[in-house]
Design an enzyme around this catalytic site. Structure first.
Site, short mmCIF file in Angstrom:
data_model
loop_
_atom_site.label_atom_id
_atom_site.label_comp_id
_atom_site.label_asym_id
_atom_site.label_seq_id
_atom_site.Cartn_x
_atom_site.Cartn_y
_atom_site.Cartn_z
CE1 TYR A 1 -6.63 -39.23 18.32
CE2 TYR A 1 -6.88 -41.48 19.09
CZ TYR A 1 -6.23 -40.27 19.14
OH TYR A 1 -5.19 -40.10 20.02
CE1 TYR B 1 -2.87 -36.29 15.64
CE2 TYR B 1 -3.90 -35.21 17.52
CZ TYR B 1 -3.42 -36.35 16.90
OH TYR B 1 -3.49 -37.56 17.56
#
Lengths: 397, 340
Positions: free
Chosen positions: A350, A300
């Site tokens: 994102y 991440y």
């Protein structure tokens, strides 16, 4: 009752069999519900299932699209399981964990996990909590220790930890920049990526403007509009479906001791991610795997420093040595651990970590635009700095 | 704001062409010769010198003036302009003479504002009662484009020549004005909104209230004496709900820090340093007390000496009626307005 110390029994019981996404943009021009429906329908179709086969839905507590409404629009019938996972991007792999638990226990047969938002054209997460009402709840009150001093945004919270990490281990802004360079290199060959054909150099990273010193603009992920959905079903059913199953080899959630949401500033050592250590320990213990068994990872990457710290929590390198691990293209295709081969959230989009899980599935299937050779196991992680989650996805054997 | 004129950036060539147009007016006479309504006379001289308290007898005492080099009363030279003033009800200049056309040209480029800058007079001889003057005005010079504190424009100088009845030049006056394009006035700055309110609950409000009394507090368990911060309802060690507030030292060490540049919120000035500070231990506390760690700004946003490990003292500043906050001052760094 004795406490189980050897990891959970979730591994190997379920698989991700379908993935579907919308376009990734900065201004979708349509509703979040439209994005959600398109992604969910696409994932179900990719799985080779009918909407009526789906009987479970899982999303983030922060998602604005109610599961039952998507079910109405997509023609999914009745639902036997619906749940939501908290803590923003930390929920990403957690949704798959919920779905896997549901199918492993027979609570549901086929579960769609989804996330869809207009995060760029609508409310931007990068704005932080500045424009949110400060209600007298414990969840809002936790920000009262930072907001009156103007520490209002995710970048500012991460930067505080990053500075301490730099101080303790001698990591530099250039070390953070190498994460961005790798992500943008991979995005450059991914037609779905926002930064398709736009690689950057370390110099570009260093020249990008300050957002919150020590974080440059290129240390921060994009803000995006888009939707991503994934379908989870039992391993047995997965074997009858058209796609090569991405087996959920292990799945875990984790919150650390003295955990806060983004502002865990009160631990003795703030330059760690103990919540990710909880996830790491659980994934390794329950799978019996080690870092050497991972061919590629989706780490991440909302902010580059936390990619370095994740490598340390998972044991790919010792504490403070991630800067050395990633030097010389360590995270790039052909490096010691190719990571974020879709371009990550720095390069592709994102979508709160959900697009990363889809890339993990593609690596297992062998269909990534930046395919790593001989993939057996892929590590996928969720949001850092918050209570989080992780997965090991693997080939069926 | 309606008087503002938008400035259009012109090329040097366009400016030069404009200046050449302006210069065509230089040397032109403005209007007809203006005759003075009265001859130079003793009563007006007397009024003026009484007003300005000039007691020189050559202006008012005929006998004494007669014995002077002037041989009689003379007018103060500075009255030159007064002798041709047309009076309140006198004729106004109008029409489209050279001066009006020059102004129209200046107005066309947005040079609509005017301010008088200076005036110089030259005298060739003293005036005496009985002189009757006539004034002629010419455009003496026009400057290149200049930018002053008021704005950008051109200095325009006119010259008034005063002649007596025999057409002898007795004096001149240069009068310079600045014809300019007013600078766009910056929008009045909005008052800075107050800092974001801390969202508080029963478990945290007291801590912010204590700041208003000049206290930086932590919480100590009323049962097992364990120190804790940030505040909470229960002791994690013994689960007691009893606690006392303890005053912490107003000094500490920088644990980490950031400098926020973006996004910018109107409540703050940027770049905005934010420090994580470990307060020094409670002197009356236990050896195993954990560090009490605060998120603070620096006084005046100073970055001087800010680094991990820097020693700071803490000052409490009132941000507004409802909010006081701790701020850090790095020891040894001179920061103005450090307070306390």
């Amino acid at each position: 009752m004795s406490v189980k110390r050897t990891g959970n029994d979730l591994g190997g019981r379920a698989a991700i069999v379908g993935i579907g996404a919308t376009e990734f943009s900065k201004d979708s021009g349509r509703s979040e519900m439209s994005l959600a429906c398109e992604a969910v329908a696409a994932a179900i179709a990719d799985a080779g299932l009918q909407p009526s086969d789906v009987d479970g839905m899982v999303t983030y507590s922060t998602d604005n699209n109610p599961d039952v409404e998507i079910a109405r629009h997509v023609g999914i019938g009745s639902l036997r399981h619906f749940s939501r996972v908290h803590y923003g991007g930390g929920a990403a792999c957690g949704t798959i964990v919920m779905a896997a638990m549901a199918v492993a226990t027979g609570v549901a047969d086929a579960v769609v996990c989804y996330r869809a938002f207009n995060e760029r054209s609508g409310r931007r997460f990068g704005a932080g909590v500045q424009d949110l009402p400060m209600a007298a709840t414990a969840e809002r009150a936790q920000f009262s220790w930072t907001t009156p001093s103007g520490q209002l945004t995710p970048a500012s919270w991460v930067a505080m930890v990053a500075r301490r990490y730099m101080h303790l281990y001698g990591a530099t802004s250039e070390d953070f920049g190498r994460v961005a360079v790798a992500g943008r290199k991979h995005a450059a060959t991914n037609p779905k990526a926002w930064f398709y054909e736009q690689p950057i150099t370390l110099e570009d990273h260093q020249n990008s403007r300050w957002i919150v010193d020590p974080l440059h603009l290129m240390d921060c992920c994009q803000e995006s509009d888009g939707g991503q959905a994934l379908v989870v079903t039992s391993i047995e059913r997965a074997r009858d479906l058209p796609n090569k199953p991405a087996v959920i080899v292990a799945g875990a959630q984790g919150a650390g001791a003295e955990q806060w949401t983004m502002t865990s500033f009160y631990r003795d050592d703030i330059a760690q991610l103990p919540e990710m250590k909880v996830v790491a320990d659980e994934l390794w213990k329950s799978s019996g795997l080690t870092p050497a068994d991972i061919q590629t990872a989706i780490l991440y990457d909302h902010f580059t420093p936390y990619v370095l710290m994740q490598l340390e929590e998972f044991g790919f390198c010792a504490r403070g040595e991630a800067k050395d691990f990633i030097r010389g293209g360590g995270l790039e295709l052909g490096g010691r651990l190719p990571a974020n081969t879709h371009g990550g959230q720095l390069g592709e989009a994102y979508i709160h970590g959900m697009n990363g899980i889809a890339e993990g599935v593609r690596q297992v299937r062998g269909t990534s635009v930046n395919q790593v050779g001989n993939v057996e196991n892929v590590l996928v992680t969720a949001g850092t700095g918050v209570p989080t989650s992780g997965l090991i996805l693997g080939v069926d054997r | 704001m309606s008087s503002e004129t938008t400035a259009v950036e012109e090329s040097p060539a366009e400016k030069a062409a404009f200046l050449a147009q302006l210069h065509e007016f230089v040397g032109l006479e403005i209007g007809e010769p203006t005759p003075g309504p009265d001859e130079v006379n003793a009563p007006m001289i007397r009024h003026l010198v009484e007003t300005v308290d000039d007691r020189n007898p050559i202006y008012t005492d005929p006998a004494l003036a007669a014995r002077s080099v002037h041989g009689g009363i003379v007018a103060p030279p500075t009255m030159l302009q007064a002798w041709v003033m047309v009076g309140i009800d006198g004729p106004k200049r109008e029409g489209d003479g050279p001066y009006e056309r020059m102004n129209a040209l200046l107005f066309s480029k947005g040079f609509t504002s005017v301010v008088g800058t200076n005036s110089d007079q030259t005298y060739h001889r003293y005036l005496r009662p009985g002189d009757r003057l006539t004034m002629r005005t010419v455009i003496d010079s026009i400057s290149d484009e200049k930018t002053t504190g008021l704005g950008t424009g051109h200095f325009v100088t006119t010259r008034q020549d005063y002649y007596d009845a025999t057409d002898e030049l007795v004096g001149s006056m240069m009068f310079r004005i600045f014809r300019f394009r007013p600078k766009a006035r910056a929008a009045a700055p909005k008052p800075k909104p107050p800092r974001p309110r801390p969202a508080t609950t029963h478990d945290t409000q007291w801590w912010f209230d204590a700041l208003k009394e000049g206290r930086v507090c932590a919480q100590r368990c009323g049962s097992c004496n364990t120190l804790r911060f940030p505040t909470g309802p229960m002791c994690p060690s013994c689960h007691s709900l009893d606690w006392i507030a303890v005053d912490m030292p107003h000094s500490g060490t920088v644990h980490s820090y950031i400098v926020t540049h973006y996004p910018q919120v109107p409540s703050f000035d940027y770049p905005l340093p934010v420090l994580l500070v470990d307060l020094d231990p409670d002197p009356k506390g236990r050896p195993d007390d954990r560090a009490v760690r605060l998120v603070v700004n620096t006084v005046d946003n100073s970055m001087v000496g800010v680094e991990v490990g820097a020693r700071v003292r803490i000052v409490i500043e009132k941000c507004d009626d409802d909010l006081s906050l701790p701020f850090a001052v790095v020891e040894g760094a001179n920061s103005k307005g450090a307070g306390q």
